[in-house]
Design a protein around this motif. Sequence first.
Motif, PDB file in Angstrom:
ATOM      1  N   ASP B 140     -11.417   7.297  -9.041  1.00  0.00           N
ATOM      2  CA  ASP B 140     -11.541   5.843  -9.081  1.00  0.00           C
ATOM      3  C   ASP B 140     -10.171   5.191  -8.932  1.00  0.00           C
ATOM      4  O   ASP B 140      -9.162   5.744  -9.340  1.00  0.00           O
ATOM      5  CB  ASP B 140     -12.180   5.402 -10.405  1.00  0.00           C
ATOM      6  CG  ASP B 140     -13.646   5.850 -10.498  1.00  0.00           C
ATOM      7  OD1 ASP B 140     -14.171   6.298  -9.469  1.00  0.00           O
ATOM      8  OD2 ASP B 140     -14.227   5.766 -11.583  1.00  0.00           O
ATOM      9  N   GLY B 141     -10.167   4.013  -8.314  1.00  0.00           N
ATOM     10  CA  GLY B 141      -8.884   3.339  -8.082  1.00  0.00           C
ATOM     11  C   GLY B 141      -9.055   1.842  -7.985  1.00  0.00           C
ATOM     12  O   GLY B 141     -10.081   1.278  -8.397  1.00  0.00           O
ATOM     13  N   ALA B 142      -8.037   1.185  -7.435  1.00  0.00           N
ATOM     14  CA  ALA B 142      -8.091  -0.249  -7.208  1.00  0.00           C
ATOM     15  C   ALA B 142      -7.366  -0.524  -5.900  1.00  0.00           C
ATOM     16  O   ALA B 142      -6.458   0.207  -5.538  1.00  0.00           O
ATOM     17  CB  ALA B 142      -7.414  -0.992  -8.350  1.00  0.00           C
ATOM     18  N   TYR B 143      -7.823  -1.551  -5.181  1.00  0.00           N
ATOM     19  CA  TYR B 143      -7.152  -1.865  -3.915  1.00  0.00           C
ATOM     20  C   TYR B 143      -6.852  -3.351  -3.836  1.00  0.00           C
ATOM     21  O   TYR B 143      -7.508  -4.162  -4.498  1.00  0.00           O
ATOM     22  CB  TYR B 143      -8.001  -1.391  -2.727  1.00  0.00           C
ATOM     23  CG  TYR B 143      -9.257  -2.188  -2.485  1.00  0.00           C
ATOM     24  CD1 TYR B 143     -10.333  -2.105  -3.355  1.00  0.00           C
ATOM     25  CD2 TYR B 143      -9.366  -3.011  -1.375  1.00  0.00           C
ATOM     26  CE1 TYR B 143     -11.486  -2.825  -3.133  1.00  0.00           C
ATOM     27  CE2 TYR B 143     -10.527  -3.742  -1.135  1.00  0.00           C
ATOM     28  CZ  TYR B 143     -11.579  -3.640  -2.020  1.00  0.00           C
ATOM     29  OH  TYR B 143     -12.718  -4.359  -1.794  1.00  0.00           O
ATOM     30  N   PRO B 144      -5.819  -3.701  -3.024  1.00  0.00           N
ATOM     31  CA  PRO B 144      -5.412  -5.103  -2.977  1.00  0.00           C
ATOM     32  C   PRO B 144      -6.424  -5.981  -2.233  1.00  0.00           C
ATOM     33  O   PRO B 144      -6.931  -5.593  -1.193  1.00  0.00           O
ATOM     34  CB  PRO B 144      -4.076  -5.060  -2.215  1.00  0.00           C
ATOM     35  CG  PRO B 144      -4.017  -3.749  -1.538  1.00  0.00           C
ATOM     36  CD  PRO B 144      -4.960  -2.818  -2.221  1.00  0.00           C
ATOM     37  N   THR B 145      -6.758  -7.126  -2.796  1.00  0.00           N
ATOM     38  CA  THR B 145      -7.578  -8.142  -2.126  1.00  0.00           C
ATOM     39  C   THR B 145      -6.858  -9.475  -2.313  1.00  0.00           C
ATOM     40  O   THR B 145      -5.920  -9.563  -3.102  1.00  0.00           O
ATOM     41  CB  THR B 145      -8.986  -8.238  -2.765  1.00  0.00           C
ATOM     42  OG1 THR B 145      -8.822  -8.685  -4.118  1.00  0.00           O
ATOM     43  CG2 THR B 145      -9.731  -6.927  -2.751  1.00  0.00           C
ATOM     44  N   GLU B 147      -7.745 -11.841  -3.987  1.00  0.00           N
ATOM     45  CA  GLU B 147      -7.870 -12.272  -5.397  1.00  0.00           C
ATOM     46  C   GLU B 147      -7.175 -11.312  -6.346  1.00  0.00           C
ATOM     47  O   GLU B 147      -7.442 -11.325  -7.547  1.00  0.00           O
ATOM     48  CB  GLU B 147      -9.346 -12.376  -5.791  1.00  0.00           C
ATOM     49  CG  GLU B 147     -10.131 -13.458  -5.069  1.00  0.00           C
ATOM     50  CD  GLU B 147     -10.733 -12.960  -3.763  1.00  0.00           C
ATOM     51  OE1 GLU B 147     -11.264 -11.838  -3.756  1.00  0.00           O
ATOM     52  OE2 GLU B 147     -10.642 -13.688  -2.756  1.00  0.00           O
ATOM     53  N   GLY B 148      -6.348 -10.424  -5.824  1.00  0.00           N
ATOM     54  CA  GLY B 148      -5.669  -9.460  -6.680  1.00  0.00           C
ATOM     55  C   GLY B 148      -6.301  -8.085  -6.590  1.00  0.00           C
ATOM     56  O   GLY B 148      -7.197  -7.862  -5.788  1.00  0.00           O
TER      57      GLY B 148
END
Lengths: 157, 275
Positions: B140-145, B147-148
């Motif tokens: 699992d991760g996070a990616y830039p959009t 809205e952050g």
Amino acid sequence: MSQQSYHSGPSDERVEGTIANLLRIGVIVSALLVFFGGVLYLIQDGGQPAPDLSQFQPGQLRSPASIIKEVAVLRPLALIMLGLLVLIATPVVRVLFSVIAFALQRDYLYVFFTLLVLAILLYSLFSGYLTGRGAVGVRFSSPRLLALVVNWEYHGS
Amino acid sequence: MNVLAFTASVSVAALAAGFLGALTGLGGGVVIVPFLVFMGVDIKYAMGASLVSVIATSSGAAASYVKEGYSNIRIGMFLEIATTLGALTGAYLAHLVPTKALFVIFGVVLLFSAYLSLRTMPRQHGTEKPDPLAVRLRLDGAYPTPEGKQPYHVHRVPLGFSLMYLAGCMSGLLGIGSGAFKVLAMDQAMRIPFKVSTTTSNFMIGVTAAASAGVYLHYGQIDPALTMPVMLGVLIGSLLGAHVLMKAQTRMLRRIFSAVILVLALQMLYKGFTE
């Protein structure tokens, strides 16, 4: 990635930055070598008839050793092949670097995964030269593959 | 035709293929192979040249995606176990499968890739529950959009892993990057956000291709005189394509180019069934 709390060592961002630079440098060095070799090739052989590639016949420059031997005498096609070798090596170096980065982060699960990928890559690149007959013969035994091994030894000698 | 004319015409074809490949999101390989075959090059040489250019374009593009934080390196590394094993299998098979069959498989794969790239399926992310296996593998991760950072969960890991093995096989068998199949596995099976899927796929393609490139090299399928203009042409073409892509009306472009791809696919199938 968001799991930095798991790790010590360099941050994921720093690792990503280094990987990006590695990839970029590999592609640039390779493209320059290929371009330089290509220019030499066109100067030397530009007026010759184009190579006939309509029927497949295994080429001459098939191992890193033979390529480097020919590069030493500045043979243009060998220079191109050297550039292509650098290109093929770029992802391998990237994986090698990832092993180190994950080890520094003490992420041993991923050290294991990356080592596995590295082993597969090195196997692909070197297995044929180490045994002298290609790894195919060691791993499979169906009649068609045996035929391939015979064929391989015939061409490879 | 002399060497100079040959190199020039292959360069132009490769430039076009790289440009087209980048715009359609198919990648240079799946377009350059039929181009070269059309020019009378044996498909085995075409595959070798294509595979090498795939490494060039993927590594070049991956550099910027990785830096911007789109590619998920852990997902990439984990799935590369499957794609490199598949690539080895495919590259060995490529030498055993009759050329006619290669044409047919290539034609079908080309049609299917074109279909995949035309289809768009927006989906909501981040609402599903985490998958225990993905959590254990820290995928699992996070990616830039705009809205952050947007966190996401990864699902159905075993299915994705198996599909990646198949994608690797295709890559080794046909000398392509098989990006469309990698995206399918991540986006549809594993429910990874589309942008993360495409950029991680790009990141993985170089390693997958390198695994079969070693085998291709042994078999003498990488011809320097052919690969030189192909690699440089595809590299420059795909850089231009990526540049145009940012401003272009992609839906219209995709429609035009899918017509081109349809023609290429039919030509491959025709060759497979008649020669």
